[in-house]
Enzyme design. Structure first.
Site, short mmCIF file in Angstrom:
data_model
loop_
_atom_site.label_atom_id
_atom_site.label_comp_id
_atom_site.label_asym_id
_atom_site.label_seq_id
_atom_site.Cartn_x
_atom_site.Cartn_y
_atom_site.Cartn_z
N GLU A 292 0.89 -1.18 0.00
CA GLU A 292 0.00 0.00 0.00
C GLU A 292 0.92 1.21 0.00
O GLU A 292 1.70 1.38 0.93
CB GLU A 292 -0.86 0.04 1.27
CG GLU A 292 -1.50 -1.28 1.67
CD GLU A 292 -2.73 -1.60 0.87
OE1 GLU A 292 -3.24 -0.70 0.19
OE2 GLU A 292 -3.16 -2.76 0.93
N CYS B 116 -1.86 9.23 3.82
CA CYS B 116 -1.75 8.82 2.42
C CYS B 116 -2.97 9.32 1.65
O CYS B 116 -2.90 9.58 0.46
CB CYS B 116 -1.64 7.31 2.34
SG CYS B 116 -2.94 6.48 3.23
#
Ligand code: NAD
Length: 520
Positions: free
Chosen positions: A287, A321
Site C-alpha cells: 500500500e 496517504c
C-alpha cells in the site's frame, strides 16, 4: 461464546467530560514512565541489543519517548527460526480459536485506548481526535478480520457433478514480514499483523523507527491476548541494516508493506528474486502513496467544501496517504472558493498536538520538516503563495518540527507540486476551465488512491463515478478517514498493489487456496 456482527468502534465525543479528561491523564501517566528502553520481542522473549534509536516528541525533540533496541541480521534470523517453529502448530489450530484470540486483542486495545492514544500524541504529534481514530481503526481491523476468517474458514462446495465432491479452502502461507509506516502507527500495523496472524501465519513485525514505541503496544496487546510465543515477533531495525535481509529470507512467504512508493517498489523488486533454499514465490502486498485531489464544481455547497477541504489537507499536518494535496476548482467559482479557503486556513492554530487548543501540530521529524520546507520553496517558484501560516515564533524553535500551513495557487499538472507526494501541509490550488478538465487533471498523476468531488450536479457526480480514477472516491465529503468495512481502503496505479484493507478480499492474500476433489 457467540460472535455478534461487526460494528465500527465509535468516534470519541469530547462533549463528554471524562473523554476530555482522559487525554491529559493518560499523557501524564506516559510521561511518568517515559524514555525507557524497549526490547525486541522474539519467540516470546524480550531481547535487548546495544544498538538503540531514541524516538522523540516532534514538538520537542529533546523529549525522548523511548529508546528502541534495533534488530540486526542475527536477530532477524533468530526471529525467523522462532516463527517457523511456532507456525507449524498455529497454522493447524481451528480458525475459531485464532479468531477468538484476535477478538481478545481488540478488547484489550479498547481497555487501553487512552494510553495507546497518548503514545501517538507524544511520539508522532497526533491530535487527540486523530489518535483516537487511529486506535479505533486498529480495533476495527482486529474485529473485522477475526470475523472474516470465520467466513473464509467454511469449506466451499464447488460444482454439481455426480460422483465427486469438490471443496475450495485456504491454508496459511507460513511466515509474514509486516513493514509498517509511522503515520497511522497503530492502525495499519495492527491491521496487517492481525490479518497475518488470524489466517494462521507467524509474523515478523518491523515498525517505522519514527513510531516504534507505538508499535511496541502491539507486543503487550498480542501477548496478553494469548498469541503464542513465536507467532508475533517485534523486530524494529534500521532498514539499511536489516531491510533487504528481512525481505529476502527464503522462509518469508508474504510481505505486507505500507509506506512510500519508492520503498514499496524496491521491496517488490527485491522480493521477486529467488533466493537459495526458497521454494515459493513471495507475495508482496504494498500500500503506497497518493497525490489526492478534491474537485470543486461550479455549483458546490461552499460552506461544506471549504471545511472538508481544510480538514482533508491539514488534518494531522497533511501526513495521511489519503490527504488532499490538490484542490481543483472550476473557473467560475474559483475566486469565491479560494478566498474562503485561505481565510478558513488562516483561522486555524498551530502548536503541540497534546494541547487541544491547536488544530495543526508538528510534522513527524526534522528530515520531513526539511523536505517540506524545500517543497514550499519549489511552490514559491512554480506558483503564487496564497498562504504561509506558521506556528507562533515562541513555539517554532529548533527543538520542534513545525512547518507553515501553505496554500499555493497557479499550479497546473506539469508542476512538481502537482505531481510529487509532499506528505505535509502544502495544498496546491488548480484553476480548471470546466468539470471535464478538472477530471482530466485529477487523473494526471501516477497515483490513484483517494479523491473527492463537491458538486450538486447529478450528471457530474455520475461522470466522476465513471471517470475519476482512484481506489476510494468520496462525493460531497472529504476524502480521508476511511472506516473499516464501510470504506474498504486502497488504491491502484503507483498507489499500491493488493486488495483493499478492511474489505472482503483482504485476508485471502495471506493464504494459498486449495481445492480438494474426492471421488465418491
Ligand atoms: P517509508 O516508505 O519511508 O517507510 C515505510 C516502512 O518501510 C518503514 O518501516 C521503513 O523503515 C521501512 N523501510 C524503508 N526502507 C526499507 C527497505 N529497504 N526494506 C524494508 N523496509 C524498509 O514510508 P513512511 O514515511 O513510513 O510512510 C509514509 C508513506 O506511506 C507515504 O508515502 C504514504 O502515502 C504511505 N502510506 C500509504 C498508505 C496506504 O494505505 N496506501 C497508508 C499510510 C501511509
Amino acid at each position: 461464546c457467540e460472535i455478534g456482527p461487526f460494528r465500527n468502534d465509535p468516534a470519541i465525543d469530547f462533549t463528554i467530560e471524562e473523554a476530555r479528561e482522559a487525554f491529559p491523564e493518560a499523557i501524564s501517566r506516559l510521561r511518568a514512565d517515559m524514555g525507557r528502553t524497549l526490547p525486541l520481542y522474539i519467540g516470546g522473549t524480550e531481547i535487548t541489543t546495544d544498538d538503540r534509536i531514541p524516538s522523540t516528541n516532534p514538538a520537542n525533540i529533546s523529549e525522548v519517548v523511548g529508546e528502541v533496541c534495533q534488530a540486526g541480521v542475527a536477530e532477524i534470523d533468530q526471529a525467523i527460526a522462532a516463527a517457523v517453529q511456532a507456525q507449524k502448530e498455529w497454522g493447524r489450530r481451528p480458525a475459531k480459536e485464532r479468531a477468538e484470540i484476535i477478538l481478545r486483542a481488540a478488547e484489550i486495545a479498547k481497555e487501553r485506548i487512552f494510553d495507546l492514544c497518548a503514545v501517538q500524541v507524544l511520539e508522532v504529534g497526533k491530535q487527540w481526535d486523530q489518535a483516537h481514530a487511529d486506535v479505533g481503526e486498529a480495533i476495527d481491523f482486529m474485529e473485522y478480520y477475526a470475523r472474516d476468517m470465520l467466513r473464509l474458514d467454511q469449506p466451499r462446495r464447488m460444482g454439481r457433478a455426480p460422483g465427486e465432491i469438490n471443496h475450495y479452502m485456504y491454508q496459511p502461507k507460513g511466515v509474514a514480514a509486516v513493514i509498517g509506516p509511522w503515520n497511522f502507527p497503530l492502525a495499519i500495523s495492527a491491521g496487517m499483523c492481525s490479518a497475518a496472524i488470524v489466517t494462521g501465519n507467524a509474523v515478523l513485525y518491523k515498525p517505522s523507527s519514527l513510531s516504534s514505541v507505538v508499535g511496541y503496544g502491539l507486543v503487550d496487546i498480542f501477548r496478553d491476548a494469548g498469541v503464542p510465543d513465536g507467532i508475533f515477533n517485534y523486530v524494529p531495525g534500521r532498514s539499511s541494516v536489516m531491510g533487504d535481509h528481512l525481505v529476502t529470507r527464503p522462509e518469508v512467504g508474504v510481505i505486507a508493506f505500507t509506506g512510500s512508493m519508492e520503498v514499496g517498489t524496491h521491496i517488490i523488486e527485491t522480493a521477486a528474486k529467488l533466493q537459495p533454499g526458497q521454494d515459493h514465490v513471495k507475495r508482496v502486498i504494498a500500500e503506497m502513496g497518493g497525490k489526492n485531489a478534491i474537485i470543486i464544481d461550479d455549483d458546490a455547497e461552499l460552506d461544506e467544501a471549504v471545511v472538508h477541504t481544510l480538514y482533508a489537507a491539514f488534518g494531522f499536518q497533511g501526513q495521511k496517504c489519503s490527504a488532499c494535496s490538490r484542490v481543483i476548482v472550476v473557473d467560475s467559482i474559483y475566486d469565491r472558493f479560494v478566498e474562503r479557503l485561505v481565510e478558513g486556513a488562516r483561522s486555524l492554530k498551530i502548536g503541540p498536538a497534546e494541547n487541544p487548543h491547536y488544530n495543526m501540530g508538528p510534522v513527524v521529524d526534522k528530515s520531513q520538516q526539511k523536505k517540506i520546507k524545500e517543497y514550499v520553496e519549489i511552490a514559491r517558484k512554480e506558483g503564487a503563495i496564497l498562504l504561509e501560516h506558521a506556528a507562533a515564533p515562541e513555539l517554532d524553535t529548533d527543538n520542534a518540527c513545525f512547518v507553515p500551513m501553505t496554500i499555493v495557487g497557479g499550479i497546473t499538472p506539469e508542476h512538481r507540486i502537482a505531481q510529487e507526494e509532499i506528505f505535509g501541509p502544502v495544498l496546491a490550488v488548480m484553476r480548471a476551465r470546466d468539470f471535464d478538465q478538472a477530471i482530466e487533471w485529477a487523473n494526471s498523476t501516477r497515483y490513484a488512491l483517494t479523491g473527492g468531488v463537491f458538486s450538486r450536479s447529478p450528471r457530474h457526480l455520475e461522470q466522476a463515478r465513471r471517470e475519476f480514477n482512484v481506489g476510494n472516491l468520496y462525493l460531497n465529503r472529504n476524502n480521508v478517514g476511511a472506516l473499516v468495512e464501510r470504506q474498504a481502503f486502497g488504491g491502484f496505479k503507483l498507489s499500491g498493489i493488493g486488495s483493499k484493507t478492511g474489505g472482503p478480499d483482504y485476508l485471502i492474500q495471506y493464504m494459498d487456496p486449495k481445492v480438494v476433489t474426492e471421488n465418491t
